[in-house]
Every structure is written in structure tokens, then in C-alpha cells.
Design a protein around this motif. Structure first.
Motif, PDB file in Angstrom:
ATOM      1  N   THR A  84      -4.150  13.834  -3.797  1.00 25.37           N
ATOM      2  CA  THR A  84      -2.800  13.789  -3.235  1.00 25.37           C
ATOM      3  C   THR A  84      -2.828  14.106  -1.751  1.00 25.37           C
ATOM      4  OG1 THR A  84      -1.862  14.458  -5.369  1.00 25.37           O
ATOM      5  CG2 THR A  84      -0.478  14.744  -3.406  1.00 25.37           C
ATOM      6  N   PHE A  85      -3.632  15.117  -1.376  1.00 30.12           N
ATOM      7  CA  PHE A  85      -3.727  15.494   0.032  1.00 30.12           C
ATOM      8  C   PHE A  85      -4.304  14.348   0.859  1.00 30.12           C
ATOM      9  CE2 PHE A  85      -6.221  17.283   3.524  1.00 30.12           C
ATOM     10  CZ  PHE A  85      -5.232  17.966   4.213  1.00 30.12           C
ATOM     11  N   ASP A  86      -5.391  13.723   0.334  1.00 28.83           N
ATOM     12  CA  ASP A  86      -6.019  12.617   1.062  1.00 28.83           C
ATOM     13  C   ASP A  86      -5.073  11.446   1.237  1.00 28.83           C
ATOM     14  OD1 ASP A  86      -8.294  14.114   1.207  1.00 28.83           O
ATOM     15  OD2 ASP A  86      -9.285  13.162  -0.515  1.00 28.83           O
ATOM     16  N   GLU A  87      -4.294  11.154   0.198  1.00 28.12           N
ATOM     17  CA  GLU A  87      -3.356  10.031   0.280  1.00 28.12           C
ATOM     18  C   GLU A  87      -2.279  10.291   1.330  1.00 28.12           C
ATOM     19  OE1 GLU A  87      -2.023   9.767  -3.693  1.00 28.12           O
ATOM     20  OE2 GLU A  87      -3.780   8.672  -4.410  1.00 28.12           O
ATOM     21  N   GLN A  88      -1.853  11.544   1.434  1.00 29.57           N
ATOM     22  CA  GLN A  88      -0.809  11.861   2.418  1.00 29.57           C
ATOM     23  C   GLN A  88      -1.349  11.744   3.842  1.00 29.57           C
ATOM     24  OE1 GLN A  88       0.435  15.754   1.213  1.00 29.57           O
ATOM     25  NE2 GLN A  88       1.830  14.985  -0.370  1.00 29.57           N
ATOM     26  N   GLN A 112       3.712  -9.900  -6.278  1.00 25.07           N
ATOM     27  CA  GLN A 112       2.489 -10.665  -6.476  1.00 25.07           C
ATOM     28  C   GLN A 112       1.315  -9.753  -6.798  1.00 25.07           C
ATOM     29  OE1 GLN A 112       2.392 -14.034  -6.545  1.00 25.07           O
ATOM     30  NE2 GLN A 112       4.607 -13.858  -6.382  1.00 25.07           N
ATOM     31  N   VAL A 113       1.252  -8.597  -6.075  1.00 24.38           N
ATOM     32  CA  VAL A 113       0.163  -7.641  -6.315  1.00 24.38           C
ATOM     33  C   VAL A 113       0.233  -7.082  -7.725  1.00 24.38           C
ATOM     34  CG1 VAL A 113      -0.747  -5.380  -5.660  1.00 24.38           C
ATOM     35  CG2 VAL A 113      -0.149  -7.040  -3.903  1.00 24.38           C
ATOM     36  N   LEU A 114       1.471  -6.782  -8.176  1.00 24.39           N
ATOM     37  CA  LEU A 114       1.632  -6.223  -9.528  1.00 24.39           C
ATOM     38  C   LEU A 114       1.215  -7.241 -10.587  1.00 24.39           C
ATOM     39  CD1 LEU A 114       5.013  -4.315  -9.161  1.00 24.39           C
ATOM     40  CD2 LEU A 114       2.745  -3.337  -9.417  1.00 24.39           C
ATOM     41  N   ASN A 115       1.564  -8.525 -10.389  1.00 24.79           N
ATOM     42  CA  ASN A 115       1.159  -9.557 -11.342  1.00 24.79           C
ATOM     43  C   ASN A 115      -0.365  -9.676 -11.397  1.00 24.79           C
ATOM     44  OD1 ASN A 115       3.782 -10.193 -12.036  1.00 24.79           O
ATOM     45  ND2 ASN A 115       4.004 -11.713 -10.411  1.00 24.79           N
ATOM     46  N   LYS A 128     -15.013  -2.621  -8.134  1.00 28.86           N
ATOM     47  CA  LYS A 128     -14.288  -3.323  -7.070  1.00 28.86           C
ATOM     48  C   LYS A 128     -12.823  -3.569  -7.464  1.00 28.86           C
ATOM     49  CE  LYS A 128     -16.498  -6.623  -5.105  1.00 28.86           C
ATOM     50  NZ  LYS A 128     -17.148  -7.941  -4.873  1.00 28.86           N
ATOM     51  N   LYS A 129     -12.596  -3.985  -8.734  1.00 27.95           N
ATOM     52  CA  LYS A 129     -11.229  -4.276  -9.181  1.00 27.95           C
ATOM     53  C   LYS A 129     -10.406  -2.999  -9.328  1.00 27.95           C
ATOM     54  CE  LYS A 129     -12.458  -8.629 -11.389  1.00 27.95           C
ATOM     55  NZ  LYS A 129     -12.655  -9.390 -12.624  1.00 27.95           N
ATOM     56  N   LEU A 142      -5.938   0.537  -7.108  1.00 30.88           N
ATOM     57  CA  LEU A 142      -5.490   1.769  -6.450  1.00 30.88           C
ATOM     58  C   LEU A 142      -5.029   1.484  -5.017  1.00 30.88           C
ATOM     59  CD1 LEU A 142      -8.193   4.305  -7.688  1.00 30.88           C
ATOM     60  CD2 LEU A 142      -5.810   4.151  -8.390  1.00 30.88           C
ATOM     61  N   ASP A 143      -5.751   0.597  -4.314  1.00 30.49           N
ATOM     62  CA  ASP A 143      -5.344   0.265  -2.943  1.00 30.49           C
ATOM     63  C   ASP A 143      -3.962  -0.374  -2.919  1.00 30.49           C
ATOM     64  OD1 ASP A 143      -7.676   1.283  -1.979  1.00 30.49           O
ATOM     65  OD2 ASP A 143      -8.690  -0.659  -1.752  1.00 30.49           O
ATOM     66  N   SER A 144      -3.668  -1.230  -3.935  1.00 30.23           N
ATOM     67  CA  SER A 144      -2.366  -1.891  -3.993  1.00 30.23           C
ATOM     68  C   SER A 144      -1.237  -0.881  -4.187  1.00 30.23           C
ATOM     69  CB  SER A 144      -2.356  -2.919  -5.143  1.00 30.23           C
ATOM     70  OG  SER A 144      -3.317  -3.910  -4.930  1.00 30.23           O
TER      71      SER A 144
END
Length: 594
Positions: A220-224, A244-247, A335-336, A341-343
Motif C-alpha cells: 500500500t505504501f509503495d503504491e501511494q 477495455q482493460v477490464l475485458n 507477465k500476465k 496489477l498494472d491495469s
């Protein structure tokens, strides 16, 4: 011909007769517990709306108002009345064949019995909910239900059964890579083994719990720290890109699941072949020692060894090829997972980028703070701030749902508030909420008469206008409440009963503007229901609104600049190791008389 009575109407009529009888008995027994007058008025209004909808045959709307009555009774510890209301809503959903609604009400009944410390009944209803969720095949909700069931079993002293269900839930959480659920189950297993006196086993699970908890806190800290201000694009373009990313994410998860299953099958096959090889070699050694003097048998053994060696060579070659394929699959899975997580992290950057800076709000109201704790990476709660001439506007909004769905609603709300206040220059709080309600209904097509297309999504809001020129505070609330403190006197302002959007297709609703003169130093707190609905780690009960208001009163004995820290510390102490069940938002401001 005799007209057949509607069974749902009969159930509702029987419910009100039973509720009236229960209230009469409580008065005769001299029960001291009383509802606040404003809550009684809310309940009466909900009853009227339930009866009106019943008369026109809108059973779904009637169930909605009965559900709100049950929540009010629950909030003020009238457990029996809450149970009666929930059971009536349960009957309506069963008659309509609404299994999703039935499961949610069964969950509520389980939580009410847990608050009453009737853990046997709580366990019974959690198991019913678990059966429904298993039929629907929603593994995430099944795991969440298992976590609630384990807490109830531990509270009831059924430690062995709690360990059994916790182990099932832990395995499901691992398969879904749900770290927060894994942390909850490790904590429950620690509690179960500790109560059984198995201290060594308990400490093993406590270390696992602590490890995941530290990992989540660090994550959480890193994401902030990775917030970016340069990624704000047009809202509509980002909405399309996120969809589109969610699909793609859904398709990716299916591919990952398929690849994982194939990998497990290949590993099991290789293990079986290895076991067969080892057994064959042992049999060969025994036979060769017993019959080594027979020449023809030795020749046969020699031929067999040659053939078997050739087969081993072929198998080793196949094994190398299989290992290479497995390594490639592992790389693709990693990779996927990173793309997923990046999305989601990118979506959180977009949401947080639209939130006003707390420092910007302090320029208009120097003594102010925002306590903002999303339950997931993205949040359904958000806050809004603007200034027009001598008027400062602040709003606390709680949207339907959590995570990605709630984040979509928050972006819609932010866009509409900017249009209403900053572009159309509408400054009256009640008129702002009326316009916001209409625009949400139009945006989500909630004015459609087709049940299949109807959406109950919406938002609860506290909207405040600080008029510096006239020295007044104007506030309007939609299904929210706010706390005002002047000269050590606390006043709780209860909002109108309607939410923004999702009001069973009702478009023309009105809201009330409350005006407070700023003749003395005034402190105001605006908040969502996430803080007061949090379950405690000690007694598994909600924090509740009365305790929250009482704690806000005690804060007046401390400097205002410490209120945010003390609220967060109180929340963390109450929650402990239990999971956060909702997004948390608290806004505080102190206005001094100049």
C-alpha cells in the motif's frame, strides 16, 4: 369467483401486525430502550412508502423500504425488530425467486445474530448463505462467507470446525491470490489453535499472518508513492480505456486458470511415470540376483536393459522438453499477472488524480483534514472541493459498491458536481443535490420502466457550502448525517431519506438545506458509513453511529490538528486484525469567527 390473495401482501400485513404486537409487549414490560425521535420519523416514512408500493404491486420497492427499516433497527440495537424485518424481506425475495437478494438478507440475519452473541443462529445462517454461493459458483464470495463463518465458530467455541472451514477458505484464497483473505484466515487459524492450547501451531499461523500483513502494508505504501499527476486524460476516454482493460483482464484470468490446470496435470503425469520407473528398476534388481546363473536369462536381461535404457533416454528427452515448456508458461503467467496489477494500479492513479489536494482545501479552510482509507486499490468513496468567489464548497460522497464499480460511480459524481457548481453556477446545496439526482438518473438510464435495464446504483452525499461573506454554513444531505459542534454542544443533522439515484426510479425528489449561523467557533464532521460499520476484532460487533458521535465529542478536548491522527488510531485499534469491510472517509473542518 373469489379473488386469490397475493401471498407477499399477506406476509407484509402479517409482519406489521407482529411488529405492532412486539412493540406493545416491550411497553408493557417497561423496556427502557427507545429509538430517537428522528429515527422513528424515518421508520414511519419508510413504512408509508412500503405500503404505497405494495398497493401498486411493486413488491421489489416494498422490500427495499423494509430493508431500510431493518438496518435502522439494527443500528440502534433493536435486534428482534431488525430480525423480523429481514425475515419479511427474505420471504419476498424467495417468492420472487431472487436468489441474490435472498443470500444478502441471509448474511444480514447472520450478522445480527452475531451482534446478539447468538452464535449458533449466526452459524446456521452463514452456512445457508454458503450453500447458495456455492451453487452460484462465485468463489470470491464463497471465501468471504467462509471467513465470516469461521469468526462465528471461534466465538461459539467450535474450534475444530472453525479450523476445517478456515483451511478450505485459505486454500480458495491462495488459488485466487487474495492476500487480504489469506491474512484473515491465518489470523482465524491462529485464534483457533491458541484457544485449543496448541501454542506452537498457533504461533506458526501468527507468523504467516504477520508476514502477509507487513507485505500488504508495504505494498500500500509503495503504491501511494507511485502516484502520478501527468496521467490525467479526458474522463470519457479513460472510461472507455478502463473498460477495455477490464475485458482483457477477464480473458487473461481464464487463460491463466487453463494454463495452471494443464501444468498441474503434466506434473502429476511426470510424477506417476517416475514412480513406475523406480518400481520397475527394483523388481529387475531382485530378479537378476536370484537367477544370475542362468545364461539365457542373463541374455534376456541384457536385451531388456538395452531396450529399457533406450526408453529412459526417450523419456528424459521428453522431460527436458516438458520442463522447457513449463518454464515458458511460468514466464507468461508472471507477465500476465503483472499486466493485471498494472491495469488496476493505473485505474487507481486516475481516480486519485481527480481528488482535490488536501493542501488546496487548507488554503480555503486552514483548520481542516481528510481521513481517506479505500478498502481496495480503488474506492467507492470520494471527496470534492471547489471555491466560487466568497463561497467554499466541500462534499463527502459514498457511492454504491467497492473497488472498480465504485470507482466508476465516483468519476461520474465528480464530473457532474463540476458541471453543476463550477459551470452552471448553482450554489444552493439542496438545489445542487436535486440537479445531481436528475443527472445520475439520466446517466444510468434509471428512468427506464423496463426492470431488466433498471439499475439501483447511486450515491449518498453530504454537501456543505461555507459562505464567508454572510458568515453562514449551509448543508444538504442525501441519506447521510453530519455532526456540528458549537460551544461544546453537539448537534447531529439527519439528512433526507432519499439517495442520489437508485431511488426505485423516482426522479422528482426534494432535499432540505440546513442553515447554521457562524456566530461562534464551529466544528463540522462529514463522513461515510465505512467508519461506523467496521467490525471490531474483539467482539465482532460494528463500531456503530452513537459510539462514533461520542468519540467526536471527546476529540474536542484535544488540538484540532491531532483529530485526524486520533481518528485513524481509534479505527485501527477497533479493527485490529479483522478485514476492512468498507471504504472509510471522514472530513473535519473548524471555522473560527473573524
Amino acid at each position: 369467483m373469489k379473488k386469490k390473495e397475493n401471498p407477499i401482501k399477506l406476509h407484509i400485513a402479517l409482519f406489521f401486525v407482529t411488529l405492532l404486537f412486539s412493540i406493545t409487549i416491550n411497553q408493557v414490560m417497561g423496556q427502557k430502550k427507545q429509538l430517537p425521535d428522528e429515527v422513528k420519523i424515518q421508520i414511519d416514512n419508510f413504512k408509508v412508502n412500503a405500503i404505497k408500493n405494495r398497493n401498486v404491486g411493486n413488491e421489489n420497492a416494498a422490500a427495499t423500504y423494509l430493508n431500510k427499516i431493518a438496518y435502522l433497527y439494527w443500528e440502534y440495537f433493536f435486534y428482534q425488530e431488525a430480525i423480523a424485518c429481514f425475515e419479511e424481506v427474505l420471504t419476498i425475495n424467495q417468492d420472487m425467486g431472487n436468489t441474490s437478494g435472498e443470500q444478502k438478507i441471509i448474511d444480514n440475519l447472520a450478522f445480527v445474530y452475531s451482534d446478539m452473541e447468538r452464535y449458533d443462529k449466526s452459524i446456521e445462517f452463514f452456512k445457508k448463505s454458503l450453500d447458495i454461493l456455492k451453487v452460484k459458483g462465485d468463489n470470491l464470495k464463497v471465501a468471504e462467507c467462509l471467513s465470516n463463518l469461521v469468526l462465528a465458530l471461534n466465538s461459539n467455541g467450535q474450534y475444530n470446525e472453525a479450523i476445517e472451514y478456515a483451511t478450505q477458505g485459505l486454500e480458495m484464497s491462495k488459488n485466487m491470490n487474495q492476500l487480504k483473505l489469506m491474512r484473515t484466515f491465518y489470523g482465524s487459524l491462529y485464534q483457533s489453535f491458541d484457544k485449543k492450547g496448541e501454542k506452537e501451531k498457533a504461533m506458526e499461523y501468527f507468523e504467516l499472518y504477520s508476514s502477509i500483513d507487513k507485505h500488504l502494508q508495504q505494498k500500500t505504501f509503495d503504491e501511494q508513492q507511485r502516484l502520478s499527476q501527468d496521467k490525467i486524460l479526458q474522463v470519457e476516454a479513460e472510461k472507455y480505456e478502463t473498460e477495455q482493460v477490464l475485458n482483457k483482464t477477464k480473458d487473461t484470468l481464464k487463460e491463466v486458470e487453463l494454463i495452471t490446470r494443464e501444468k498441474e496435470l503434466e506434473i502429476n503425469l511426470l510424477n506417476s511415470e517416475k514412480a513406475v520407473q523406480e518400481l520397475t528398476i527394483k523388481q529387475h534388481e531382485v530378479k537378476s540376483k536370484a537367477e544370475r546363473r542362468l545364461r539365457y536369462f542373463l541374455i534376456s536381461i541384457f536385451i531388456f536393459v538395452c531396450i529399457f535404457s533406450f526408453l529412459i533416454y526417450l523419456q528424459m528427452r521428453q522431460k527436458k522438453l516438458a520442463n522447457a515448456k513449463l518454464n515458458q508458461l511460468n514466464i507468461e503467467i508472471e507477465k500476465k499477472n503483472k499486466q493485471i496489477l498494472d491495469s488496476i494500479n493505473y485505474a487507481s492513479h486516475i481516480q486519485e488524480a481527480i481528488l482535490p489536494y488536501e493542501e488546496k482545501m487548507k488554503e480555503d479552510i486552514p483548520e481542516s483534514f481528510v481521513l481517506y482509507k479505500p478498502r481496495d486499490i480503488v474506492s467507492g468513496d470520494f471527496y470534492w472541493h471547489s471555491r466560487q468567489d466568497d463561497k467554499v464548497f466541500v462534499a463527502a460522497i459514498d457511492c454504491t459498491g467497492h473497488g472498480v464499480p465504485g470507482a466508476f460511480m465516483s468519476m461520474i459524481g465528480n464530473t457532474l458536481l463540476n458541471e453543476i457548481v463550477n459551470e452552471k453556477k448553482i450554489f444552493n446545496p439542496s438545489e445542487i443535490l436535486i440537479q445531481l439526482n436528475k443527472k445520475v438518473i439520466l446517466t444510468l438510464n434509471q428512468d427506464s420502466k423496463e426492470k431488466e435495464s433498471f439499475s439501483e446504483d447511486g450515491m449518498d452525499i453530504t454537501f456543505c457550502c461555507f459562505d464567508k461573506k454572510n458568515k453562514v454554513l449551509q448543508i444538504a444531505l442525501a441519506n447521510h448525517s453530519a455532526c456540528i459542534i458549537q460551544e461544546n454542544k453537539t448537534r447531529v443533522i439527519e439528512g433526507d431519506i432519499f439517495s442520489i439515484g437508485g431511488n426505485v426510479g423516482i426522479c422528482d425528489v426534494s432535499f432540505t438545506t440546513h442553515t447554521i449561523p457562524l456566530t461562534v467557533e464551529t466544528t463540522i464532521y462529514m463522513f461515510s458509513d465505512g467508519y461506523q460499520d467496521q467490525f471490531g476484532v474483539v467482539n465482532n460487533q460494528k463500531y456503530m453511529a452513537p459510539r462514533f458521535i461520542e468519540y467526536l465529542q471527546t476529540l474536542q478536548n484535544f488540538p484540532f490538528n491531532s483529530h485526524k491522527m486520533r481518528l485513524e488510531q481509534e479505527y485501527n485499534n477497533w479493527k485490529g486484525a479483522s478485514r476492512q469491510i468498507d471504504d472509510v472517509l471522514v472530513i473535519g473542518a473548524r471555522i473560527k469567527v473573524e
